[in-house]
Write a protein that holds these residues in place. Structure first.
Motif, short mmCIF file in Angstrom:
data_model
loop_
_atom_site.label_atom_id
_atom_site.label_comp_id
_atom_site.label_asym_id
_atom_site.label_seq_id
_atom_site.Cartn_x
_atom_site.Cartn_y
_atom_site.Cartn_z
N ILE A 1 46.12 22.56 3.65
CA ILE A 1 45.34 21.75 2.71
C ILE A 1 43.90 22.22 2.72
O ILE A 1 43.30 22.41 3.79
N LYS A 2 43.34 22.42 1.54
CA LYS A 2 41.98 22.94 1.42
C LYS A 2 41.07 22.00 0.65
O LYS A 2 40.11 22.43 0.02
N ASN A 3 41.38 20.70 0.65
CA ASN A 3 40.49 19.74 0.01
C ASN A 3 40.35 18.50 0.88
O ASN A 3 41.19 18.20 1.72
N ASP A 4 39.23 17.79 0.68
CA ASP A 4 38.97 16.55 1.40
C ASP A 4 39.68 15.39 0.71
O ASP A 4 40.24 14.52 1.37
N GLY B 1 45.20 12.10 -3.22
CA GLY B 1 45.31 12.38 -1.80
C GLY B 1 43.94 12.38 -1.14
O GLY B 1 42.92 12.60 -1.80
N PHE B 2 43.92 12.11 0.19
CA PHE B 2 42.66 12.10 0.91
C PHE B 2 42.93 12.39 2.39
O PHE B 2 44.01 12.09 2.92
N SER B 3 41.93 12.99 3.03
CA SER B 3 42.03 13.30 4.46
C SER B 3 41.42 12.17 5.26
O SER B 3 40.56 11.42 4.77
N PHE B 4 41.84 12.03 6.50
CA PHE B 4 41.29 11.01 7.39
C PHE B 4 41.47 11.48 8.82
O PHE B 4 42.12 12.49 9.10
N GLY B 5 40.90 10.77 9.74
CA GLY B 5 40.94 11.13 11.15
C GLY B 5 39.56 10.94 11.76
O GLY B 5 38.73 10.18 11.26
N SER C 1 48.94 11.74 0.81
CA SER C 1 49.05 12.03 -0.62
C SER C 1 50.07 11.10 -1.24
O SER C 1 51.00 10.64 -0.56
N PHE C 2 49.92 10.82 -2.52
CA PHE C 2 50.79 9.84 -3.17
C PHE C 2 50.85 10.15 -4.66
O PHE C 2 50.06 10.93 -5.20
#
Length: 471
Positions: free
Chosen positions: A42-45, A107-111, A121-122
């Motif tokens: 994955i290459k996006n936030d 979609g979004f990143s978290f952590g 992602s949805f």
């Protein structure tokens, strides 16, 4: 009439759509590549797809004889070309169709604040899938008739068809465990809009010399057609407005429901070599609403039409004579209609590829890598396999990927599949600020004569992407 029927059989089985998306698979700058491998890089936030425009996919192909083979202005008689087309095609040649339209996605990143190594992602997309195998024996019977095929059994299992229109609501989870391993899983809820399936037909039809007539026609049949979602649409009381309203309800939880999932991973073998794989659509749909099934089963013998006109002197009229023939046909081919529930399994798809990255950027004034130390090129091999009623559908692709600069990437593919051994495709992803646009097509060598092309595909989309900080 017999040749007209044959003509439409051949034409219908000459066009095909495929679910292989070799250009999109592994193209990590495009968020929709996660639909092909939930464990991909994955290459996006975060991102969101432009509604109804984020992913449009149509793929057309030909297996067996082409339209050009039948209609080419080459001086050969049309009937001869039609016969050649029938005899050259096989029972495993097929006509299939697949189309997808993404309704919405995101979609979004978290952590942790230091490293967001997890991603959700949805989305919701609509899909149409259709496959019909070429009924070789039925086509030969239509071409030659049964008079020249005494004692030859014509097989009923050549007739095989499956079609469905569904919507898929999905939620995916991706985790980068470390620099060497990433995995992902995607859960799916299927909502069937309509389904037609007849894939387990058995039996035969044979003509033999008769005793009471010239010929006896022997039928040994076990045919079944299952449908859901169609009976209410064809109701005499349904109008166009009610049909549209009903179809809209089925897009989200209003139809026959099912469950499924995807799994995938990416393994970084060393700095330049990587291996990835995914299994998609491991799931089922349970059909319980709006069911209408049809079945013909049994052994029958029909002695044909008595060539001697009825003896009116014995009291039988001509109308009674023809009514008796009609009753005989109805008795022989008695159609059982049921509303039995049934389950369909989704066609499972396998993707796997081996990739080699190379070519880091260099300073123009010195032979040293610049701050962005990612590789600009990659090449590899990808295998695609998909379950089908008669045999798996396979494709092998060699590809080359090039990042021209941060906002533009291209990919070229060479694919060998059921349709062609020289399928060349090209894809591009471009960013203008946060707006991402991608377009992909294949089989460019055949575009000079589209009627003789073995396959042509197109997919495109628009997303808004917030990329990760690469510094």
């Amino acid at each position: 009439m017999r040749r007209i029927i044959l003509f439409f059989i051949v034409i219908s089985c000459s066009f095909s759509f495929s679910q292989n998306k070799q250009l999109l698979y592994g193209f990590s700058e495009i968020p929709q590549s996660l639909l092909l491998n939930p464990g991909g890089k994955i290459k996006n936030d975060w991102y969101f797809g432009i509604p109804l425009l984020s992913h449009i996919h149509v793929n057309v192909g030909i297996t067996g004889s082409t339209v050009y083979d039948i209609f080419a202005d080459d001086g050969i008689d049309f009937n001869t070309k039609l016969q050649n087309a029938v005899y050259s095609m096989k029972p495993k040649d097929f006509f299939s169709a697949n189309q997808q339209l993404e309704i919405f996605s995101g979609g979004f990143s978290f952590g942790s604040s230091y490293e967001k190594n997890e991603y959700l992602s949805f989305g919701l997309y609509q899909e149409l899938d259709f496959i019909a195998y070429f009924p070789k024996d039925l086509a030969v019977l239509a071409l030659e008739g049964n008079q020249n095929n005494i004692n030859r059994p014509f097989k009923a299992n050549h007739m095989s068809v499956a079609a469905e229109a569904i919507s898929v609501l999905h939620l995916g989870y991706n985790k980068k465990v470390n620099d060497h391993f990433t995995f992902g899983v995607r859960g799916k809820i299927y909502s069937s809009i309509a389904n037609v399936r007849s894939t387990k037909n058995q039996g035969r039809f044979t003509t033999v010399l008769g005793q009471n007539n010239f010929y006896d026609h022997i039928f040994n049949l076990d045919l079944e057609l299952r449908t859901s979602g169609l009976a209410s649409l064809s109701d005499d009381e349904s109008d166009s407005d009610s049909v549209v309203k009903d179809l809209k309800k089925r897009i989200l939880f209003g139809g026959n429901l099912g469950l499924g999932f995807d799994v995938g991973f990416t393994r970084q073998l060393n700095e330049q070599w990587s291996w990835d794989a995914s299994l998609l659509d491991i799931g089922f749909i349970r059909h319980t609403k709006d069911i209408e099934n049809y079945k013909i089963e049994g052994d029958y013998v029909f002695e044909g039409v008595n060539p001697i006109f009825p003896d009116t002197g014995n009291g039988q009229t001509a109308e009674e004579y023809w009514n008796e023939i009609e009753d005989n046909f109805e008795d022989i081919f008695k159609l059982d209609t049921t509303a039995a529930k049934y389950t369909t399994w989704r066609p499972i798809k396998l993707n796997t590829s081996l990739n080699y990255a190379f070519g880091k950027k260099k300073h123009e004034t010195c032979d040293c890598a610049i701050e962005d130390d990612s590789y600009q090129n990659s090449a590899g091999l990808q295998l695609f396999a998909m379950s089908r009623p008669k045999q798996p559908q396979l494709a092998l692709t060699a590809y080359y990927y090039r990042r021209l600069f941060n906002g533009l990437q291209v990919k070229a593919t060479y694919t060998i599949d059921s349709y062609s051994a020289n399928n060349i495709g090209l894809g591009m992803s471009a960013n203008l600020g946060g707006l991402n646009f991608y377009i992909m097509a294949d089989n460019f060598l055949e575009l000079k004569n589209i009627y003789s092309a073995q396959s042509v595909s197109l997919q495109l989309g628009f997303n808004y992407i917030f990329n990760k900080n690469e510094d």
